[in-house]
Enzyme design. Structure first.
Site, PDB file in Angstrom:
ATOM      1  N   GLU A  85      39.569  42.975  45.177  1.00  0.00           N
ATOM      2  CA  GLU A  85      38.631  44.095  45.136  1.00  0.00           C
ATOM      3  C   GLU A  85      38.122  44.453  46.515  1.00  0.00           C
ATOM      4  O   GLU A  85      38.027  45.631  46.871  1.00  0.00           O
ATOM      5  CB  GLU A  85      37.416  43.739  44.249  1.00  0.00           C
ATOM      6  CG  GLU A  85      37.759  43.388  42.837  1.00  0.00           C
ATOM      7  CD  GLU A  85      37.917  41.893  42.587  1.00  0.00           C
ATOM      8  OE1 GLU A  85      37.527  41.427  41.511  1.00  0.00           O
ATOM      9  OE2 GLU A  85      38.441  41.182  43.476  1.00  0.00           O
ATOM     10  N   CYS A  93      33.910  38.846  40.505  1.00  0.00           N
ATOM     11  CA  CYS A  93      32.906  37.821  40.763  1.00  0.00           C
ATOM     12  C   CYS A  93      31.631  38.500  41.290  1.00  0.00           C
ATOM     13  O   CYS A  93      31.587  39.714  41.474  1.00  0.00           O
ATOM     14  CB  CYS A  93      33.441  36.817  41.792  1.00  0.00           C
ATOM     15  SG  CYS A  93      33.600  37.506  43.465  1.00  0.00           S
TER      16      CYS A  93
END
Length: 164
Positions: free
Chosen positions: A57, A85
């Site tokens: 990401e 996360c």
């Protein structure tokens, strides 16, 4: 139409996750889209880059910022094979992406609904729209297969060491 687009882009993210696998990284892929155009993509690289922040990401968001010449990634959707996360969810909030679409849930460290919902937290100054479970079985199977292979490799290595 959006559901078909979501599956299309998630398949793109799955291809990127396979690149991570080939490089010995945990197979997670991400693609950042604005309209119908890819502006960023990434796969996990923390091992190869010796960088704990080199998640798929983050790599996609960094590339998107460079393409748009802005740290605000307005009107974008990020497609990720695994639930982000805390670090990645925080980066999504700061970058002001509009929407997150992810495949497999991460019950241990997921920050988009599994362990905690950072993206939907009412105290955040930016809310990210969320769509979970796109191609979830394929995304989860890729991760399961990877870790099964890694466990088998470790077992073979231990057996070979005992023979020495």
């Amino acid at each position: 139409m959006t559901e078909l687009n979501d599956e299309y882009w998630m398949r793109h993210a799955l291809r990127l996750a396979r690149v991570a696998w080939e490089q010995g990284e945990v197979p997670v892929g991400a693609v950042l889209v604005q309209g119908d155009r890819v502006i960023g993509e990434g796969w996990n690289r923390p091992i190869g880059q010796h960088d704990p922040t080199a998640h798929a990401e983050i790599m996609a968001l960094r590339q998107g910022g460079k393409v748009l010449q802005n740290y605000r990634l307005l009107d974008t959707t990020l497609y990720v094979t695994l639930e982000p996360c805390f670090m990645c969810a925080g980066a999504m909030i700061h970058s002001r992406i509009t929407r997150l679409v992810y495949g497999a849930r991460d019950e241990k460290t997921g920050a988009a609904g599994s362990l905690l919902d950072l993206l939907g937290h009412p105290g955040m100054n930016h809310q990210v729209m969320l769509h979970q479970g796109v191609l979830a079985e394929e995304c989860a199977a890729l991760l399961s297969d990877f870790f099964r292979m890694r466990r088998a490799q470790k077992k073979s290595l231990r057996q070979a060491q005992r023979m020495l």
